[in-house]
Enzyme design. Structure first.
Site, PDB file in Angstrom:
ATOM      1  N   GLU A  78     107.821 -12.253  -3.377  1.00 45.28           N
ATOM      2  CA  GLU A  78     108.970 -11.977  -4.130  1.00 45.28           C
ATOM      3  C   GLU A  78     109.335 -10.577  -3.518  1.00 45.28           C
ATOM      4  OE1 GLU A  78     111.827 -11.587  -6.054  1.00 45.28           O
ATOM      5  OE2 GLU A  78     111.519 -13.967  -7.115  1.00 45.28           O
ATOM      6  N   ASP A  79     110.601  -9.949  -3.495  1.00 40.30           N
ATOM      7  CA  ASP A  79     110.515  -8.616  -2.926  1.00 40.30           C
ATOM      8  C   ASP A  79     110.554  -7.560  -3.064  1.00 40.30           C
ATOM      9  OD1 ASP A  79     113.237  -9.725  -4.023  1.00 40.30           O
ATOM     10  OD2 ASP A  79     114.570  -9.107  -2.473  1.00 40.30           O
ATOM     11  N   ASP A  82     110.815  -6.908 -11.538  1.00 39.40           N
ATOM     12  CA  ASP A  82     112.106  -5.801 -12.580  1.00 39.40           C
ATOM     13  C   ASP A  82     111.642  -6.154 -13.243  1.00 39.40           C
ATOM     14  OD1 ASP A  82     113.803  -4.308 -12.986  1.00 39.40           O
ATOM     15  OD2 ASP A  82     115.117  -4.399 -12.057  1.00 39.40           O
TER      16      ASP A  82
END
Ligand code: 5GP
Length: 154
Positions: A78-79, A82
């Site tokens: 994943e980047d 959140d």
């Protein structure tokens, strides 16, 4: 590095490329060590739950996963993590495909925003709960190409 403007918003320099490289290397080394002798399958899948700078809390379906995951050691890359909504959905879809193991690697992680229980296994950097762009992360399609990470000016 100066403040930049993307569409209607202004962003300031936050993490530069020189700082990111060793953090990424560290995670890569961790993964190399943990998966020595195995051949993990890295999944760079996209399930954006974002519209602008605010999480909608809902996510879209996973598109374009053609490989068989049966019996594989899968690592989701994943980047940014959140709220974890995207990841939870992904997790379920992937677990249904019977991988041997499933772990998560992410460049950035916002612990203050995270609402789920499952573990984020490999994290390059934890950041506060603010909206960031650059280094692959976009704001409505802009800023993805920036070599450093910028944070929203509030
Ligand atoms: P989550 O489902 O964990 O709330 O959000 C995950 C996705 O939302 C990420 O893969 C990314 O596309 C987007 N996202 C979350 N936080 C940010 C942020 O600070 N900046 C950008 N550009 N995208 C974000």
């Amino acid at each position: 590095m100066a403040t930049i403007k993307i569409k209607d918003l202004s962003f300031k320099p936050f993490i530069n490329e020189d700082e990111l490289q060793p953090l990424i290397k560290k995670v890569a080394n961790q993964i190399n060590k943990e998966y020595a002798g195995k051949s993990p399958l890295f999944l760079f899948v996209k399930l954006a739950s974002y519209e602008g700078t605010e999480s909608k809390g809902t996510v879209n379906e996973l598109i374009g996963l053609n490989e068989s995951l049966e019996g594989r050691d899968v690592i989701i890359v994943e980047d940014i993590v959140d709220t974890g909504n995207t990841l939870e959905k992904l997790y379920q879809i992937i677990l249904d495909k019977n991988p041997k193991s499933l772990k998560i690697a992410t460049l950035l992680y916002k612990p203050e925003a995270y609402k789920k229980d499952f573990n984020i296994d490999f994290v390059a950097k934890e950041i506060p709960n603010n909206f960031v762009v650059g280094y692959g992360l976009d704001y409505d399609g802009f800023g993805r190409n920036l070599s450093s990470i910028y944070v929203l000016n509030q």
